[in-house]
Design a protein around this motif. Structure first.
Motif, PDB file in Angstrom:
ATOM      1  N   UNK A 301       0.850  -1.189   0.000  1.00  0.00           N
ATOM      2  CA  UNK A 301       0.000   0.000   0.000  1.00  0.00           C
ATOM      3  C   UNK A 301       0.885   1.238   0.000  1.00  0.00           C
ATOM      4  N   UNK A 302       0.484   2.221  -0.807  1.00  0.00           N
ATOM      5  CA  UNK A 302       1.192   3.492  -0.847  1.00  0.00           C
ATOM      6  C   UNK A 302       0.181   4.610  -1.025  1.00  0.00           C
ATOM      7  N   UNK A 303       0.462   5.742  -0.396  1.00  0.00           N
ATOM      8  CA  UNK A 303      -0.399   6.903  -0.602  1.00  0.00           C
ATOM      9  C   UNK A 303      -0.287   7.399  -2.026  1.00  0.00           C
ATOM     10  N   UNK A 304       0.875   7.197  -2.639  1.00  0.00           N
ATOM     11  CA  UNK A 304       1.076   7.593  -4.027  1.00  0.00           C
ATOM     12  C   UNK A 304       0.522   6.492  -4.923  1.00  0.00           C
ATOM     13  N   UNK A 305      -0.669   6.701  -5.471  1.00  0.00           N
ATOM     14  CA  UNK A 305      -1.322   5.667  -6.269  1.00  0.00           C
ATOM     15  C   UNK A 305      -0.549   5.354  -7.549  1.00  0.00           C
ATOM     16  N   UNK A 306       0.170   6.329  -8.065  1.00  0.00           N
ATOM     17  CA  UNK A 306       0.933   6.097  -9.288  1.00  0.00           C
ATOM     18  C   UNK A 306       2.216   5.317  -9.037  1.00  0.00           C
ATOM     19  N   UNK A 307       2.615   5.211  -7.751  1.00  0.00           N
ATOM     20  CA  UNK A 307       3.828   4.489  -7.358  1.00  0.00           C
ATOM     21  C   UNK A 307       5.073   5.051  -8.039  1.00  0.00           C
ATOM     22  N   UNK A 308       5.079   6.372  -8.207  1.00  0.00           N
ATOM     23  CA  UNK A 308       6.249   6.999  -8.815  1.00  0.00           C
ATOM     24  C   UNK A 308       7.418   7.044  -7.851  1.00  0.00           C
ATOM     25  N   UNK A 309       7.127   7.007  -6.557  1.00  0.00           N
ATOM     26  CA  UNK A 309       8.183   7.020  -5.536  1.00  0.00           C
ATOM     27  C   UNK A 309       8.640   5.574  -5.311  1.00  0.00           C
ATOM     28  N   UNK A 310       9.933   5.291  -5.677  1.00  0.00           N
ATOM     29  CA  UNK A 310      10.390   3.913  -5.729  1.00  0.00           C
ATOM     30  C   UNK A 310      11.460   3.593  -4.701  1.00  0.00           C
ATOM     31  N   UNK A 311      11.738   4.514  -3.802  1.00  0.00           N
ATOM     32  CA  UNK A 311      12.808   4.257  -2.839  1.00  0.00           C
ATOM     33  C   UNK A 311      12.358   3.332  -1.720  1.00  0.00           C
ATOM     34  N   UNK A 312      11.029   3.072  -1.623  1.00  0.00           N
ATOM     35  CA  UNK A 312      10.516   2.202  -0.573  1.00  0.00           C
ATOM     36  C   UNK A 312       9.595   1.165  -1.203  1.00  0.00           C
ATOM     37  N   UNK A 313       9.587  -0.013  -0.609  1.00  0.00           N
ATOM     38  CA  UNK A 313       8.875  -1.142  -1.207  1.00  0.00           C
ATOM     39  C   UNK A 313       7.377  -1.129  -0.946  1.00  0.00           C
ATOM     40  N   UNK A 314       6.912  -0.354   0.025  1.00  0.00           N
ATOM     41  CA  UNK A 314       5.496  -0.398   0.368  1.00  0.00           C
ATOM     42  C   UNK A 314       5.139  -1.539   1.297  1.00  0.00           C
ATOM     43  N   UNK A 315       6.152  -2.170   1.884  1.00  0.00           N
ATOM     44  CA  UNK A 315       5.924  -3.290   2.801  1.00  0.00           C
ATOM     45  C   UNK A 315       6.190  -2.916   4.253  1.00  0.00           C
ATOM     46  N   UNK A 316       6.643  -1.696   4.491  1.00  0.00           N
ATOM     47  CA  UNK A 316       7.070  -1.324   5.838  1.00  0.00           C
ATOM     48  C   UNK A 316       5.979  -1.443   6.878  1.00  0.00           C
ATOM     49  N   UNK A 317       4.803  -0.905   6.607  1.00  0.00           N
ATOM     50  CA  UNK A 317       3.720  -0.961   7.594  1.00  0.00           C
ATOM     51  C   UNK A 317       3.169  -2.380   7.745  1.00  0.00           C
ATOM     52  N   UNK A 318       3.136  -3.133   6.645  1.00  0.00           N
ATOM     53  CA  UNK A 318       2.694  -4.526   6.742  1.00  0.00           C
ATOM     54  C   UNK A 318       3.637  -5.329   7.632  1.00  0.00           C
ATOM     55  N   UNK A 319       4.948  -5.104   7.465  1.00  0.00           N
ATOM     56  CA  UNK A 319       5.935  -5.777   8.309  1.00  0.00           C
ATOM     57  C   UNK A 319       5.811  -5.307   9.755  1.00  0.00           C
ATOM     58  N   UNK A 320       5.624  -4.000   9.957  1.00  0.00           N
ATOM     59  CA  UNK A 320       5.474  -3.465  11.315  1.00  0.00           C
ATOM     60  C   UNK A 320       4.299  -4.111  12.038  1.00  0.00           C
TER      61      UNK A 320
END
Length: 348
Positions: A301-320
């Motif tokens: 999940x990312x707030x940026x729906x276009x996923x233009x920001x690629x420095x993070x995988x989007x798994x951080x909160x799921x892992x947390x």
């Protein structure tokens, strides 16, 4: 469901048709014999009443049997037939099938549990498909970049300069981080992630975090502060994993808090005896929309729906979330657009 009836349904239909035919034939046969006997002996007035009772008894018995069979089929047979049909559909891969819960008072609890089980299976299957699609999407971009850079160098379009080599190396690091995050998440969700529990002061952990992020926060013009209700509060947990969770929350807060904003880390006692430690990470950032809030702990999940920001995988909160659950705790989020976000962690 499939247009063609499953074999079990066809067998049940044939058995039901045979039963109805047999009962109807028996009723007609017994009724005919009883009527014949009645008319044959009705001229003898002395035995007429006896023969009425004798000849009518089979008819009454058959009627009672038919009524009983029909009642049993309505109460037991038909609901169970629907359940078996639903089971056959699930076996064939149709996870959208449901059994009517108001079809039987006796089996309503069973049908509710069955529907809940199928709903969970459907949700898990959908999550599996989404995960496959998300992983393919996340892997495709860095692989294309690596492939393009290497082909460009081989074709002479690009020179093997440090800039191109570093760009390719950054993409491999992104792939490595993504694979490591997926492995951590998979182990945590299956309950196989090892935790190295130690007893430590919560204040020490918070101090390490503020030391790690204070310079970055200062560079961004963000005020990072702490509020420890009890500096002597001890916690039995995996220090590194808890540090990973809080680092992810602080890193997210730094990315979404504007210059001049504030991030605070607060600790205190939990809301119950089972969860005796509470940690809150608050920020005055952009916040999360209410329609997105239920999904922030989902994979990719990312707030940026276009996923233009690629420095993070989007798994951080799921892992947390999974790491906190592995500790027997909970993590929740409250947010308001334009005012900020607060994550609350409660641990035993």
């Amino acid at each position: 469901m499939s247009n063609s009836e499953p074999p079990r349904t066809r067998r049940i239909t044939r058995a039901l048709a045979f039963t109805i035919l047999f009962v109807t034939t028996a009723v007609l046969f017994v009724g005919g014999i009883a009527a014949l006997l009645y008319f044959l002996f009705s001229e003898y007035s002395g035995v007429r009443n006896i023969w009425i009772l004798f000849c009518g008894a089979p008819v009454i018995l058959v009627v009672l049997v038919v009524f009983t069979v029909f009642n049993l089929y309505t109460r037991f047979g038909k609901p169970l037939e629907e359940l078996f049909n639903a089971i056959n559909s699930v076996e064939e891969g149709d996870l959208s099938v449901r059994v009517r819960e108001d079809n039987s008072d006796m089996f309503s609890d069973l049908f509710k549990r069955f529907n809940k089980m199928v709903a969970e299976l459907e949700r898990a299957e959908q999550q599996r498909r989404n995960l496959t699609a998300d992983v393919a999407h996340e892997l495709r971009t860095p692989l294309h970049i690596i492939q393009g850079n290497l082909e460009g160098v081989l074709d002479g379009i690009y020179q093997p300069t440090p800039e191109h080599i570093n760009a390719t190396l950054d993409e491999t690091r992104l792939l490595t981080r993504l694979v490591n995050d997926l492995q951590t998440l998979s182990l945590a969700e299956s309950g196989q992630l090892p935790l190295h529990l130690t007893r430590f002061l919560l204040a020490d952990l918070i101090q390490d975090l503020t030391s790690s992020y204070s310079s970055r926060a200062s560079a961004l013009g963000i005020h990072l502060q702490t509020d420890l209700t009890d500096p002597n509060l001890y916690l039995a947990a995996d220090y590194d994993r808890l540090n990973q969770v809080l680092s992810n929350l602080i890193s997210n807060a730094l990315r979404h808090t504007p210059k001049g904003g504030r991030i605070s880390i607060e600790t205190g006692s939990g809301s119950s005896e089972k969860r005796g430690v509470r940690i809150m990470v608050k920020d005055t950032g952009s916040g999360i929309a209410s329609e997105d809030l239920p999904f922030i702990f989902d994979r990719f999940w990312r707030a940026d729906k276009s996923r233009s920001e690629r420095t993070h995988s989007g798994l951080g909160l799921a892992i947390a979330k999974q790491l906190i659950h592995a500790h027997g705790g909970t993590i929740e989020a409250q947010s308001e657009v334009g005012k900020g976000t607060m994550f609350t962690i409660e641990l035993p």
